[in-house]
Design an enzyme around this catalytic site. Structure first.
Site, PDB file in Angstrom:
ATOM      1  N   THR A  95       0.847  -1.187   0.000  1.00  0.00           N
ATOM      2  CA  THR A  95       0.000   0.000   0.000  1.00  0.00           C
ATOM      3  C   THR A  95       0.886   1.241   0.000  1.00  0.00           C
ATOM      4  OG1 THR A  95      -1.929   1.032   1.040  1.00  0.00           O
ATOM      5  CG2 THR A  95      -0.312   0.027   2.525  1.00  0.00           C
ATOM      6  N   LYS A 147       2.931   0.989  -4.179  1.00  0.00           N
ATOM      7  CA  LYS A 147       2.243   0.229  -5.224  1.00  0.00           C
ATOM      8  C   LYS A 147       2.873   0.398  -6.601  1.00  0.00           C
ATOM      9  CE  LYS A 147      -2.148   0.509  -2.770  1.00  0.00           C
ATOM     10  NZ  LYS A 147      -3.548   0.947  -2.798  1.00  0.00           N
ATOM     11  N   ASP A 168      -7.021  -3.247  -6.236  1.00  0.00           N
ATOM     12  CA  ASP A 168      -7.721  -2.118  -5.604  1.00  0.00           C
ATOM     13  C   ASP A 168      -8.992  -1.722  -6.352  1.00  0.00           C
ATOM     14  OD1 ASP A 168      -6.296  -1.562  -3.314  1.00  0.00           O
ATOM     15  OD2 ASP A 168      -4.923  -0.165  -4.290  1.00  0.00           O
ATOM     16  N   ALA A 199      -3.716  10.059  -9.392  1.00  0.00           N
ATOM     17  CA  ALA A 199      -3.371   9.192 -10.519  1.00  0.00           C
ATOM     18  C   ALA A 199      -2.226   8.252 -10.164  1.00  0.00           C
ATOM     19  CB  ALA A 199      -2.989  10.043 -11.729  1.00  0.00           C
ATOM     20  N   GLY A 211      -0.956   4.671  -7.832  1.00  0.00           N
ATOM     21  CA  GLY A 211      -1.285   3.262  -7.984  1.00  0.00           C
ATOM     22  C   GLY A 211      -2.748   2.952  -7.751  1.00  0.00           C
TER      23      GLY A 211
END
Length: 269
Positions: A67, A71, A108, A133, A135
């Protein structure tokens, strides 16, 4: 009970205090009867590549969740990626194969869309605005287009990064009008915060246009705090709010499956 047979999983982040994946995944493992445990690892970006390389030789290590802010960097670290991770440009779930190879996936977006749909939200023909914009933002952008939004505007500090993501989504989903632009808050049906702004108490809001209204949905990818300043303001102004935690809950099973924690007979479930 952790024994010498227990499979080890992790989540890597910087900072790490806000993550909810360990409690969600460990409950899931227990419900499945899987002998595994997921633990948090606080790793800063300069040390990420070395940390991941050290896991290759750990024979009882099975997989990792990535996270913020890892990512995007995780994509280059993996030996192979599956699904749409390469198009998205990020990875949030990694499986360690027996030979030490790292196999990445990006889940995600599917989790976020499933969380909205589970609350009765139909994304078809919506005018959506995505903040961020990176991951998670890229994954959500692809998933929103796949779910049928009519228009998607991507707002990002770097306009070039927003334009690049818009182009990639448009190339994959030409039926959706995708642009880089401004929030234009009052006109949107859905506003999604996929930035990290809101994790810390002193963070600025992720957008300057605060003209939220009744009838629109304002959603978060952040899980802690649950009620971010963005959601609190939107709620005060009459919008419907959607918390970040459903995105995790709806991808927990997908993550477990990718990391090899599900029996082969369950992989299509």
């Amino acid at each position: 009970m952790i024994t010498g047979h227990t499979r080890i999983y992790g989540i890597v982040a910087d900072p790490i205090h806000h993550v909810k994946t360990p409690e969600e995944m460990n409950v899931h493992f227990a419900a499945m009867g899987h002998d595994g445990v997921l633990v948090p690892f606080h790793v800063r970006p300069p040390e990420l590549a070395g940390f991941m390389d050290s896991l290759r030789g750990m024979q009882n290590f099975a997989g990792l969740i990535a996270t913020v802010p890892h990512k995007t960097a995780m994509l280059a670290i993996c030996d192979e990626v599956v699904g749409d991770a390469a198009r998205i440009g990020a990875v949030n779930a990694v499986r360690r194969d027996p030979d030490g190879r790292l196999i990445g996936a990006m889940l995600d977006g599917r989790g976020f869309v499933s969380g909205l749909q589970a609350e009765g939200v139909s994304l078809t023909d919506m005018d959506a605005c995505l903040l961020g914009a990176g991951g998670a933002g890229a994954a959500i952008a692809f998933a929103l287009a796949e779910a049928g939004v009519a228009r998607l505007t991507i707002v990002n500090r770097s306009i070039d990064k927003a334009r690049d993501l818009a182009r990639r989504v448009k190339d994959t989903y030409p039926a959706t009008r995708v642009d880089a632009g401004l929030p234009d808050t009052p006109r949107r049906d859905l506003i999604v915060n996929a930035t990290s702004l809101g994790l810390r108490a002193d963070d600025a809001l992720p957008l300057d246009d605060h003209a939220f209204r009744a009838g629109q949905i304002v959603a978060e990818a952040i899980m802690e705090p649950e009620l971010t300043p963005l959601l609190a303001l939107a709620y005060d102004r009459g919008a419907r709010i959607h918390f970040g935690r459903p995105m995790l809950r709806h991808q927990i099973r997908l993550m477990a499956q990718h990391m090899g924690a599900l029996p082969p007979s369950d992989e299509s479930a």
